[in-house]
Design a protein around this motif. Sequence first.
Motif, short mmCIF file in Angstrom:
data_model
loop_
_atom_site.label_atom_id
_atom_site.label_comp_id
_atom_site.label_asym_id
_atom_site.label_seq_id
_atom_site.Cartn_x
_atom_site.Cartn_y
_atom_site.Cartn_z
N ALA A 121 -10.50 -10.72 3.41
CA ALA A 121 -9.09 -10.98 3.11
C ALA A 121 -8.43 -11.86 4.17
O ALA A 121 -7.33 -12.35 3.95
CB ALA A 121 -8.33 -9.66 2.98
N ASP A 122 -9.09 -12.05 5.30
CA ASP A 122 -8.52 -12.85 6.38
C ASP A 122 -9.61 -13.67 7.06
O ASP A 122 -9.93 -13.47 8.23
CB ASP A 122 -7.81 -11.94 7.40
CG ASP A 122 -7.09 -12.72 8.49
OD1 ASP A 122 -6.88 -13.94 8.32
OD2 ASP A 122 -6.76 -12.12 9.53
N THR A 128 -13.91 -21.17 1.22
CA THR A 128 -13.32 -20.25 0.25
C THR A 128 -13.46 -20.86 -1.15
O THR A 128 -13.74 -22.06 -1.29
CB THR A 128 -11.83 -20.01 0.54
OG1 THR A 128 -11.10 -21.22 0.27
CG2 THR A 128 -11.61 -19.58 1.98
N ASN A 148 -13.92 -9.57 7.43
CA ASN A 148 -12.74 -9.20 6.68
C ASN A 148 -12.47 -10.34 5.70
O ASN A 148 -11.88 -11.36 6.06
CB ASN A 148 -11.56 -8.98 7.61
CG ASN A 148 -10.29 -8.65 6.86
OD1 ASN A 148 -10.27 -8.54 5.63
ND2 ASN A 148 -9.19 -8.47 7.59
#
Length: 204
Positions: free
Chosen positions: A7-8, A30, A5
């Motif tokens: 996004a997390d 990131t 995921n």
Amino acid sequence: MLKLNLADLGQYSDVVHTRRGEAVTLRFVTPGDADELQAYVRGLSSGSRYKRFLGAMSELPKTVLDDFTHTGRDDRFSLVASMSGDDVERIVGEARYAFHSEDDSVEFGLSVQDRWHGHGIGPALLQNLECRAAALGAISMFGDTLRSNDVMIRLAKKSGYLFRQHPDDWKLVRFEKQIGAGADRSCASLRLVVSNSADRMQAR
């Protein structure tokens, strides 16, 4: 197999400890880590950079840095090992690994900041990588290193890797290990795989 995921990414973070008990966070890189990761690479000794990247370089080229900071692109993943103090997070190690679906293997490389050699970060990082590889469905792991890289060779031997001649370059040696059922089960990535599998079974 783990489906990230994006996004997390924080949910896949783990905490390990040095031999003296200091906490070290292992987390996915990131895009926001680009400057600090580049500073980490520049801060390695020239010998450590040469051994990690199998050649002379003073920093990561822009294309390589971009690839490092985009986790999951083309089944390639990057981790940083970080420690916190005085409200500042500093990178003390990194790892890069790639999943090869054709033979369910994971190829990897890692480094630890020179001043933190001998504190147990390398073994903890490698063990965590094996767990993350198992979460991807890998059954084996391998890496390549220079024959002169005594630190990496010693770490791989202590971690149960077998050595053989590199298929393409006499200056390198390849080390391999079967994982799967024997892998460490303590990482967040594998716990999520097990949990998701159990949820699917209950839903049937």
